[in-house]
Design a protein around this motif. Structure first.
Motif, PDB file in Angstrom:
ATOM      1  N   LYS A 153       0.964  -1.257  -0.034  1.00 53.11           N
ATOM      2  CA  LYS A 153       0.002  -0.022  -0.257  1.00 53.11           C
ATOM      3  C   LYS A 153       0.832   1.320  -0.017  1.00 53.11           C
ATOM      4  CE  LYS A 153      -3.893  -2.160   2.205  1.00 53.11           C
ATOM      5  NZ  LYS A 153      -4.522  -2.595   3.593  1.00 53.11           N
ATOM      6  N   ASP A 154       1.873   1.230   0.921  1.00 56.74           N
ATOM      7  CA  ASP A 154       2.827   2.300   0.818  1.00 56.74           C
ATOM      8  C   ASP A 154       3.453   2.688  -0.332  1.00 56.74           C
ATOM      9  OD1 ASP A 154       2.136   2.893   3.490  1.00 56.74           O
ATOM     10  OD2 ASP A 154       3.897   1.966   4.460  1.00 56.74           O
ATOM     11  N   HIS A 155       3.720   1.648  -1.219  1.00 50.42           N
ATOM     12  CA  HIS A 155       4.503   1.971  -2.583  1.00 50.42           C
ATOM     13  C   HIS A 155       3.035   2.048  -3.603  1.00 50.42           C
ATOM     14  CE1 HIS A 155       7.582   0.837  -0.063  1.00 50.42           C
ATOM     15  NE2 HIS A 155       8.400   0.843  -0.875  1.00 50.42           N
ATOM     16  N   ASN A 156       1.992   2.133  -3.321  1.00 52.12           N
ATOM     17  CA  ASN A 156       1.055   2.397  -4.211  1.00 52.12           C
ATOM     18  C   ASN A 156       0.721   1.170  -5.302  1.00 52.12           C
ATOM     19  OD1 ASN A 156       0.139   4.987  -3.124  1.00 52.12           O
ATOM     20  ND2 ASN A 156       1.896   5.495  -4.235  1.00 52.12           N
ATOM     21  N   ILE A 157       0.928   0.031  -4.832  1.00 50.95           N
ATOM     22  CA  ILE A 157       0.810  -1.254  -5.409  1.00 50.95           C
ATOM     23  C   ILE A 157      -0.420  -2.019  -5.443  1.00 50.95           C
ATOM     24  CG2 ILE A 157       1.983  -3.670  -5.982  1.00 50.95           C
ATOM     25  CD1 ILE A 157       4.639  -2.281  -5.022  1.00 50.95           C
ATOM     26  N   GLU A 158      -1.170  -1.968  -6.177  1.00 50.40           N
ATOM     27  CA  GLU A 158      -2.588  -2.550  -6.172  1.00 50.40           C
ATOM     28  C   GLU A 158      -2.536  -3.951  -6.190  1.00 50.40           C
ATOM     29  OE1 GLU A 158      -5.504  -1.153  -9.036  1.00 50.40           O
ATOM     30  OE2 GLU A 158      -4.652   0.755  -9.047  1.00 50.40           O
ATOM     31  N   PHE A 159      -3.401  -4.551  -5.424  1.00 52.55           N
ATOM     32  CA  PHE A 159      -3.640  -5.917  -5.097  1.00 52.55           C
ATOM     33  C   PHE A 159      -4.947  -6.232  -4.480  1.00 52.55           C
ATOM     34  CE2 PHE A 159      -1.820  -4.362  -1.079  1.00 52.55           C
ATOM     35  CZ  PHE A 159      -2.618  -4.938  -0.273  1.00 52.55           C
ATOM     36  N   VAL A 160      -5.251  -7.625  -4.951  1.00 48.99           N
ATOM     37  CA  VAL A 160      -6.324  -8.157  -4.265  1.00 48.99           C
ATOM     38  C   VAL A 160      -6.144  -8.964  -3.151  1.00 48.99           C
ATOM     39  CG1 VAL A 160      -8.478  -9.597  -4.894  1.00 48.99           C
ATOM     40  CG2 VAL A 160      -7.241  -8.219  -6.441  1.00 48.99           C
ATOM     41  N   GLN A 161      -6.508  -8.731  -1.920  1.00 49.93           N
ATOM     42  CA  GLN A 161      -6.374  -9.164  -0.729  1.00 49.93           C
ATOM     43  C   GLN A 161      -7.262 -10.639  -0.509  1.00 49.93           C
ATOM     44  OE1 GLN A 161      -5.220  -6.702   2.178  1.00 49.93           O
ATOM     45  NE2 GLN A 161      -4.646  -8.315   3.737  1.00 49.93           N
ATOM     46  N   HIS A 162      -6.808 -11.642  -0.124  1.00 47.77           N
ATOM     47  CA  HIS A 162      -7.335 -12.835  -0.037  1.00 47.77           C
ATOM     48  C   HIS A 162      -7.220 -13.184   1.489  1.00 47.77           C
ATOM     49  CE1 HIS A 162      -8.472 -13.370  -4.173  1.00 47.77           C
ATOM     50  NE2 HIS A 162      -7.120 -13.145  -4.474  1.00 47.77           N
ATOM     51  N   HIS A 163      -8.427 -13.456   2.500  1.00 46.89           N
ATOM     52  CA  HIS A 163      -8.202 -14.335   3.605  1.00 46.89           C
ATOM     53  C   HIS A 163      -7.779 -15.571   3.388  1.00 46.89           C
ATOM     54  CE1 HIS A 163      -9.096 -15.527   7.568  1.00 46.89           C
ATOM     55  NE2 HIS A 163      -9.499 -14.608   8.071  1.00 46.89           N
ATOM     56  N   ILE A 164      -6.672 -15.964   3.747  1.00 43.72           N
ATOM     57  CA  ILE A 164      -5.931 -17.208   3.401  1.00 43.72           C
ATOM     58  C   ILE A 164      -6.877 -18.628   4.007  1.00 43.72           C
ATOM     59  CG2 ILE A 164      -4.224 -17.639   5.241  1.00 43.72           C
ATOM     60  CD1 ILE A 164      -2.371 -18.117   2.934  1.00 43.72           C
ATOM     61  N   VAL A 165      -7.483 -18.195   5.205  1.00 45.25           N
ATOM     62  CA  VAL A 165      -8.255 -19.546   5.668  1.00 45.25           C
ATOM     63  C   VAL A 165      -9.418 -19.533   4.942  1.00 45.25           C
ATOM     64  CG1 VAL A 165      -9.297 -20.374   7.739  1.00 45.25           C
ATOM     65  CG2 VAL A 165      -6.891 -19.193   8.029  1.00 45.25           C
ATOM     66  N   GLU A 166     -10.210 -18.599   4.807  1.00 45.88           N
ATOM     67  CA  GLU A 166     -11.687 -18.339   4.208  1.00 45.88           C
ATOM     68  C   GLU A 166     -11.384 -18.668   2.787  1.00 45.88           C
ATOM     69  OE1 GLU A 166     -13.144 -14.446   4.933  1.00 45.88           O
ATOM     70  OE2 GLU A 166     -13.211 -14.998   7.349  1.00 45.88           O
ATOM     71  N   THR A 167     -10.248 -18.193   1.815  1.00 47.99           N
ATOM     72  CA  THR A 167     -10.292 -18.386   0.411  1.00 47.99           C
ATOM     73  C   THR A 167      -8.627 -18.925   0.351  1.00 47.99           C
ATOM     74  OG1 THR A 167     -11.525 -16.430   0.347  1.00 47.99           O
ATOM     75  CG2 THR A 167     -11.050 -17.317  -1.610  1.00 47.99           C
TER      76      THR A 167
END
Length: 120
Positions: A22-36
């Motif tokens: 986030k601090d480096h303005n890099i976009e990503f999709v976050q996944h909860h590793i247990v739920e998904t």
């Protein structure tokens, strides 16, 4: 492919890694590793793209890993069985796991993130 970030909200290393992105303005999709947890197809893609050994995807310091005594069991399991195990429980996967279709990082080392994710 968009950067896929598999992490666990209570994991301080995951939080450091997502903050870094986030601090480096890099976009990503976050996944909860247990739920998904990552799918079987995605794990196979990671292995073929990165050339990483399958055993490196396991969270060897996790309680679940020790509980299931995987240190002793993994060597005699097939690749397919190991992948099934990883997709069955996200807590067995080393985290954070970050993948964009070409690059893969496991855990968080700032120098590695700088090298791999800053240049995309």
């Amino acid at each position: 492919m968009t950067i896929q970030f598999f992490g666990y909200p209570k994991c301080s290393t995951c939080n450091k890694a997502s903050k870094w992105l986030k601090d480096h303005n890099i976009e990503f999709v976050q996944h909860h590793i247990v739920e998904t947890p990552p799918s079987k197809e995605l794990i196979k893609e990671m292995l073929s793209t990165s050339g990483i050994e399958l055993k490196k995807l396991f969270n060897t310091s996790g309680m679940k890993y020790r509980e299931l005594q995987l240190k002793d069991k993994l060597p005699s399991m097939t690749e397919e069985e190991q992948i099934e195990l990883l997709v069955s429980d996200g807590m067995l996967v080393k985290r954070p796991l970050v993948f964009d279709g070409k690059h893969l990082t496991l855990g968080f080392k700032e120098e590695e993130f700088e090298q791999i994710w800053s240049n995309n």
